[in-house]
Design an enzyme around this catalytic site. Structure first.
Site, PDB file in Angstrom:
ATOM      1  N   THR A 132     -15.778 -20.131   5.619  1.00 45.12           N
ATOM      2  CA  THR A 132     -17.406 -20.258   5.069  1.00 45.12           C
ATOM      3  C   THR A 132     -18.382 -21.018   5.578  1.00 45.12           C
ATOM      4  O   THR A 132     -17.657 -22.531   5.277  1.00 45.12           O
ATOM      5  CB  THR A 132     -17.421 -19.981   3.286  1.00 45.12           C
ATOM      6  OG1 THR A 132     -19.272 -20.279   3.387  1.00 45.12           O
ATOM      7  CG2 THR A 132     -16.720 -21.847   2.698  1.00 45.12           C
ATOM      8  N   ASP A 133     -19.394 -20.712   5.900  1.00 47.58           N
ATOM      9  CA  ASP A 133     -20.609 -21.981   6.712  1.00 47.58           C
ATOM     10  C   ASP A 133     -20.457 -23.074   5.419  1.00 47.58           C
ATOM     11  O   ASP A 133     -20.807 -23.834   6.150  1.00 47.58           O
ATOM     12  CB  ASP A 133     -21.473 -21.029   6.896  1.00 47.58           C
ATOM     13  CG  ASP A 133     -22.318 -20.059   6.076  1.00 47.58           C
ATOM     14  OD1 ASP A 133     -21.963 -20.857   4.507  1.00 47.58           O
ATOM     15  OD2 ASP A 133     -23.037 -19.842   6.207  1.00 47.58           O
ATOM     16  N   GLU A 134     -20.377 -22.293   4.223  1.00 50.09           N
ATOM     17  CA  GLU A 134     -20.459 -23.841   3.128  1.00 50.09           C
ATOM     18  C   GLU A 134     -19.993 -25.094   3.220  1.00 50.09           C
ATOM     19  O   GLU A 134     -20.490 -26.172   3.238  1.00 50.09           O
ATOM     20  CB  GLU A 134     -20.549 -23.470   1.256  1.00 50.09           C
ATOM     21  CG  GLU A 134     -21.188 -21.701   1.286  1.00 50.09           C
ATOM     22  CD  GLU A 134     -21.407 -21.982   0.264  1.00 50.09           C
ATOM     23  OE1 GLU A 134     -20.842 -22.750  -1.263  1.00 50.09           O
ATOM     24  OE2 GLU A 134     -21.915 -20.269  -0.688  1.00 50.09           O
ATOM     25  N   TYR A 157     -16.157 -25.646  -4.706  1.00 49.77           N
ATOM     26  CA  TYR A 157     -15.532 -23.973  -3.911  1.00 49.77           C
ATOM     27  C   TYR A 157     -15.826 -24.587  -2.592  1.00 49.77           C
ATOM     28  O   TYR A 157     -14.666 -24.685  -1.540  1.00 49.77           O
ATOM     29  CB  TYR A 157     -16.638 -23.012  -4.212  1.00 49.77           C
ATOM     30  CG  TYR A 157     -16.896 -22.355  -2.966  1.00 49.77           C
ATOM     31  CD1 TYR A 157     -15.438 -21.063  -3.086  1.00 49.77           C
ATOM     32  CD2 TYR A 157     -17.714 -21.997  -1.942  1.00 49.77           C
ATOM     33  CE1 TYR A 157     -15.602 -19.953  -1.685  1.00 49.77           C
ATOM     34  CE2 TYR A 157     -18.068 -20.476  -1.194  1.00 49.77           C
ATOM     35  CZ  TYR A 157     -16.952 -19.781  -0.757  1.00 49.77           C
ATOM     36  OH  TYR A 157     -16.060 -19.134  -0.062  1.00 49.77           O
ATOM     37  N   LYS A 161     -12.926 -24.504  -0.144  1.00 46.26           N
ATOM     38  CA  LYS A 161     -12.401 -24.706   1.110  1.00 46.26           C
ATOM     39  C   LYS A 161     -12.512 -25.837   2.379  1.00 46.26           C
ATOM     40  O   LYS A 161     -11.835 -25.293   3.359  1.00 46.26           O
ATOM     41  CB  LYS A 161     -13.762 -23.175   1.780  1.00 46.26           C
ATOM     42  CG  LYS A 161     -13.548 -22.247   0.903  1.00 46.26           C
ATOM     43  CD  LYS A 161     -12.710 -21.026   0.410  1.00 46.26           C
ATOM     44  CE  LYS A 161     -12.738 -20.673   1.495  1.00 46.26           C
ATOM     45  NZ  LYS A 161     -11.670 -19.158   1.568  1.00 46.26           N
TER      46      LYS A 161
HETATM   47  P1  NAD Z   1     -13.774 -11.815  -3.647  1.00 42.65           P
HETATM   48  O1  NAD Z   1     -13.964 -13.334  -4.693  1.00 42.65           O
HETATM   49  O2  NAD Z   1     -14.376 -11.054  -3.806  1.00 42.65           O
HETATM   50  O3  NAD Z   1     -12.255 -11.347  -3.332  1.00 42.65           O
HETATM   51  C1  NAD Z   1     -10.840 -12.432  -3.453  1.00 42.65           C
HETATM   52  C2  NAD Z   1     -10.030 -11.470  -3.451  1.00 42.65           C
HETATM   53  O4  NAD Z   1      -9.051 -12.604  -3.652  1.00 42.65           O
HETATM   54  C3  NAD Z   1      -9.499 -10.749  -4.892  1.00 42.65           C
HETATM   55  O5  NAD Z   1      -9.539  -9.493  -4.240  1.00 42.65           O
HETATM   56  C4  NAD Z   1      -8.646 -11.444  -5.394  1.00 42.65           C
HETATM   57  O6  NAD Z   1      -8.612 -10.451  -6.478  1.00 42.65           O
HETATM   58  C5  NAD Z   1      -7.898 -12.190  -4.390  1.00 42.65           C
HETATM   59  N1  NAD Z   1      -7.256 -13.415  -5.087  1.00 42.65           N
HETATM   60  C6  NAD Z   1      -7.599 -14.966  -5.750  1.00 42.65           C
HETATM   61  N2  NAD Z   1      -6.900 -15.399  -5.725  1.00 42.65           N
HETATM   62  C7  NAD Z   1      -5.622 -15.175  -5.485  1.00 42.65           C
HETATM   63  C8  NAD Z   1      -4.261 -15.295  -6.450  1.00 42.65           C
HETATM   64  N3  NAD Z   1      -4.401 -16.603  -6.278  1.00 42.65           N
HETATM   65  N4  NAD Z   1      -3.021 -14.612  -4.851  1.00 42.65           N
HETATM   66  C9  NAD Z   1      -3.365 -13.595  -4.669  1.00 42.65           C
HETATM   67  N5  NAD Z   1      -5.501 -13.080  -4.548  1.00 42.65           N
HETATM   68  C10 NAD Z   1      -6.005 -13.689  -5.051  1.00 42.65           C
HETATM   69  O7  NAD Z   1     -13.954 -12.708  -2.134  1.00 42.65           O
HETATM   70  P2  NAD Z   1     -15.146 -12.524  -1.155  1.00 42.65           P
HETATM   71  O8  NAD Z   1     -16.121 -12.499  -1.421  1.00 42.65           O
HETATM   72  O9  NAD Z   1     -14.146 -10.984  -0.826  1.00 42.65           O
HETATM   73  O10 NAD Z   1     -14.448 -13.196   0.190  1.00 42.65           O
HETATM   74  C11 NAD Z   1     -13.511 -13.243   0.891  1.00 42.65           C
HETATM   75  C12 NAD Z   1     -12.630 -14.240   1.974  1.00 42.65           C
HETATM   76  O11 NAD Z   1     -13.598 -14.337   2.715  1.00 42.65           O
HETATM   77  C13 NAD Z   1     -12.832 -16.369   0.810  1.00 42.65           C
HETATM   78  O12 NAD Z   1     -12.178 -16.487   1.723  1.00 42.65           O
HETATM   79  C14 NAD Z   1     -14.271 -16.708   1.433  1.00 42.65           C
HETATM   80  O13 NAD Z   1     -14.519 -17.839   0.649  1.00 42.65           O
HETATM   81  C15 NAD Z   1     -15.085 -15.864   2.182  1.00 42.65           C
HETATM   82  N6  NAD Z   1     -16.097 -16.297   2.738  1.00 42.65           N
HETATM   83  C16 NAD Z   1     -16.935 -15.209   1.471  1.00 42.65           C
HETATM   84  C17 NAD Z   1     -18.469 -14.951   2.500  1.00 42.65           C
HETATM   85  C18 NAD Z   1     -19.386 -14.282   1.033  1.00 42.65           C
HETATM   86  O14 NAD Z   1     -20.189 -14.152   1.060  1.00 42.65           O
HETATM   87  N7  NAD Z   1     -19.169 -13.328   0.306  1.00 42.65           N
HETATM   88  C19 NAD Z   1     -18.956 -15.573   3.144  1.00 42.65           C
HETATM   89  C20 NAD Z   1     -17.944 -16.290   4.106  1.00 42.65           C
HETATM   90  C21 NAD Z   1     -17.026 -16.090   3.991  1.00 42.65           C
HETATM   91  O1  DAU Z   2     -22.472 -18.317   2.981  1.00 46.46           O
HETATM   92  C1  DAU Z   2     -21.197 -18.058   2.458  1.00 46.46           C
HETATM   93  C2  DAU Z   2     -21.105 -18.534   0.800  1.00 46.46           C
HETATM   94  O2  DAU Z   2     -21.895 -17.460   0.443  1.00 46.46           O
HETATM   95  C3  DAU Z   2     -19.298 -17.641   0.452  1.00 46.46           C
HETATM   96  O3  DAU Z   2     -18.778 -18.327   1.154  1.00 46.46           O
HETATM   97  C4  DAU Z   2     -19.600 -17.327  -1.049  1.00 46.46           C
HETATM   98  O4  DAU Z   2     -18.316 -17.019  -1.693  1.00 46.46           O
HETATM   99  C5  DAU Z   2     -20.444 -16.697  -1.455  1.00 46.46           C
HETATM  100  O5  DAU Z   2     -20.502 -16.634  -2.902  1.00 46.46           O
HETATM  101  C6  DAU Z   2     -21.796 -17.334  -1.093  1.00 46.46           C
HETATM  102  O6  DAU Z   2     -22.410 -18.461  -1.669  1.00 46.46           O
HETATM  103  P1  DAU Z   2     -24.062 -18.504  -1.893  1.00 46.46           P
HETATM  104  O7  DAU Z   2     -23.892 -19.010  -3.152  1.00 46.46           O
HETATM  105  O8  DAU Z   2     -24.788 -18.943  -1.683  1.00 46.46           O
HETATM  106  O9  DAU Z   2     -24.816 -16.963  -2.490  1.00 46.46           O
HETATM  107  P2  DAU Z   2     -24.642 -16.456  -4.099  1.00 46.46           P
HETATM  108  O10 DAU Z   2     -24.761 -15.182  -3.840  1.00 46.46           O
HETATM  109  O11 DAU Z   2     -24.236 -16.682  -5.339  1.00 46.46           O
HETATM  110  O12 DAU Z   2     -26.039 -16.962  -3.896  1.00 46.46           O
HETATM  111  C7  DAU Z   2     -27.123 -16.482  -3.380  1.00 46.46           C
HETATM  112  C8  DAU Z   2     -28.235 -17.991  -3.714  1.00 46.46           C
HETATM  113  O13 DAU Z   2     -29.201 -16.968  -4.519  1.00 46.46           O
HETATM  114  C9  DAU Z   2     -28.292 -18.842  -3.667  1.00 46.46           C
HETATM  115  O14 DAU Z   2     -28.811 -20.189  -3.217  1.00 46.46           O
HETATM  116  C10 DAU Z   2     -28.010 -19.748  -5.206  1.00 46.46           C
HETATM  117  C11 DAU Z   2     -29.200 -18.094  -5.595  1.00 46.46           C
HETATM  118  N1  DAU Z   2     -28.612 -17.154  -6.955  1.00 46.46           N
HETATM  119  C12 DAU Z   2     -27.932 -16.622  -7.140  1.00 46.46           C
HETATM  120  C13 DAU Z   2     -27.525 -16.222  -8.772  1.00 46.46           C
HETATM  121  C14 DAU Z   2     -25.605 -15.889  -8.941  1.00 46.46           C
HETATM  122  C15 DAU Z   2     -29.592 -17.192  -8.005  1.00 46.46           C
HETATM  123  O15 DAU Z   2     -31.141 -17.696  -7.674  1.00 46.46           O
HETATM  124  N2  DAU Z   2     -29.227 -16.117  -8.740  1.00 46.46           N
HETATM  125  C16 DAU Z   2     -28.281 -15.823  -9.164  1.00 46.46           C
HETATM  126  O16 DAU Z   2     -28.192 -15.764 -10.634  1.00 46.46           O
END
Ligand code: NAD
Ligand code: DAU
Length: 351
Positions: A132-134, A157, A161
């Site tokens: 992730t970019d975080e 988180y 990562k």
């Molecule tokens: P998600 O939470 O939707 O899915 C995570 C999956 O991992 C689920 O299916 C869960 O059952 C599985 N999992 C969790 N713990 C596990 C374990 N111990 N063993 C096996 N499986 C397990 O997550 P996502 O949003 O699809 O993110 C996927 C990946 O991409 C993550 O590594 C996250 O850090 C990264 N990522 C997410 C975002 C985003 O915006 N969602 C952006 C950048 C990177």
């Molecule tokens: O940048 C990549 C990341 O983006 C991924 O690595 C993470 O897995 C993914 O969850 C996401 O993280 P964020 O914290 O940015 O996403 P989230 O959707 O939780 O929140 C987006 C923005 O909205 C953030 O500034 C917090 C705000 N927010 C979020 C929720 C859930 C609110 O204002 N209210 C809310 O209820």
């Protein structure tokens, strides 16, 4: 020649899009989806590919060394695309150790099993870690994250990562394990669990529930359509240079409150509500602890070296995303029953 690819976290949001893309586009590859099915994992996400000949599912935890070893052996795994993780920042604030377990120990365990199984025969092997970019921290008004930006994670988180990224690089430098890493910005699209901003707010607008905006809503995120993330992963998997990191982003920065107003406007139109009706649900709530102000990605390396670019404009992607949630009531109903209610009440102080 075919490949046996282990995709971890394939039942989650991004993982299910990656699994679908690889199963459909590469009939010569064997795709093994390994997922422990936490609250975020949902096999309904993969109904359309579950009976494909080149697809198998294994319910397993990445912390379970013996299961991992036997899965590597059974399927003769020669590549890993590692997405399994705890992924929600708010949950990491209330339960940080769960993130250390899966994201840090789980990744180290998977690296170790891959290293032991592959031994000295590292030709045609690959361990691709999705991050992730975080990990880069929080930006001020100016600047973009590049691949050389120093790590500065600020939530449990992102710290977990960042740690997993360091382990992946350590295995490259110490053991020559063939690795590649990508760090992506915020994804949006179908099949995202409604705890993250966009699906949560779509769900709440649909049900005329408050829209809990953290702080002043001025935080900025760089949004990328999930299918574009999956296409970037495909490109990096096939063409990325070993040992390298690639940033993935949409050049699409939005202040939360502006995005929320756009979402409200599109939903008013789609639900035949009067203009401004959904925006009345906006409620400012206590800010997220340590809330990062701004993320923005410089994806130039990926564009210039590997020729990848996003395919879709944000408003079109958001509109398609809303349509998917409105057409998939049953999916939403299944994932928001049971445990979800408890999480929601606790997170938003409704008890
Ligand atoms: P998600 O939470 O939707 O899915 C995570 C999956 O991992 C689920 O299916 C869960 O059952 C599985 N999992 C969790 N713990 C596990 C374990 N111990 N063993 C096996 N499986 C397990 O997550 P996502 O949003 O699809 O993110 C996927 C990946 O991409 C993550 O590594 C996250 O850090 C990264 N990522 C997410 C975002 C985003 O915006 N969602 C952006 C950048 C990177
Ligand atoms: O940048 C990549 C990341 O983006 C991924 O690595 C993470 O897995 C993914 O969850 C996401 O993280 P964020 O914290 O940015 O996403 P989230 O959707 O939780 O929140 C987006 C923005 O909205 C953030 O500034 C917090 C705000 N927010 C979020 C929720 C859930 C609110 O204002 N209210 C809310 O209820």
């Amino acid at each position: 020649m075919g490949k046996n690819i282990l995709i971890t976290g394939g039942a989650g949001f991004i993982g299910s899009h990656v699994v679908r893309r690889f199963v459909r586009n590469y009939p010569d590859y064997k795709i093994v989806n390994l997922d422990s099915l936490t609250y975020a994992g949902n096999l309904e996400n993969l109904k359309d590919v579950e009976s494909a000949d080149n697809y198998s599912f294994e319910r397993a935890d990445i912390l379970d060394t013996e299961r991992l070893k036997s899965i590597f052996q059974e399927y003769k795994i020669d590549a890993v695309i590692h997405l399994a993780a705890e992924s929600h920042v708010d949950r990491s604030i209330s339960d940080p150790l769960a993130f250390v377990q899966t994201n840090v120990l789980g990744t180290a365990n998977l690296l170790n099993v891959a290293k032991a199984y592959w031994g000295d025969d590292l030709s045609d092997k690959k361990f691709y870690h999705i991050s992730t970019d975080e990990v880069y921290g929080s930006l001020g008004e100016e600047g973009l994250f590049t691949e050389t930006t120093a790590y500065d994670p600020r939530s449990p988180y992102s710290a977990s990562k960042a740690s997993s990224d360091h382990f992946v690089r350590a295995y490259w430098h110490t053991y020559n394990l063939p690795v590649v890493i990508s760090n992506c910005s915020n994804n949006y699209g179908s099949h995202q669990f409604p705890e993250k901003l966009i699906p949560l707010f779509i769900h709440n607008i649909r049900n005329k529930k408050d829209l809990p905006v953290y702080g002043k809503g001025e935080n900025i995120r760089d949004w990328l359509w999930v299918e574009d993330h999956a296409s970037a992963i495909d490109t990096i998997f096939h063409k990325g240079r070993l040992g390298e990191t690639y940033n993935i982003g949409g050049l699409n920065e939005w202040k939360n409150i502006d995005l929320i107003h756009l979402l409200c406007k599109l939903m008013d139109e789609k639900l035949d509500r009067k203009a401004g009706e959904s925006a009345e649900l906006i409620t400012y709530v206590k800010d997220r602890a340590g809330h990062d102000m701004r993320y923005a990605i410089d994806a130039d390396k990926l564009a210039s070296e590997l020729g990848w670019k996003p395919s879709i404009q944000f408003e079109e992607g958001l509109s398609k995303t809303i349509d998917w949630y409105l057409e998939n009531d049953e999916w939403l109903e299944h994932v928001t029953s049971g445990e979800y209610q408890k999480y929601y009440e606790q997170q938003y102080d409704l008890r």
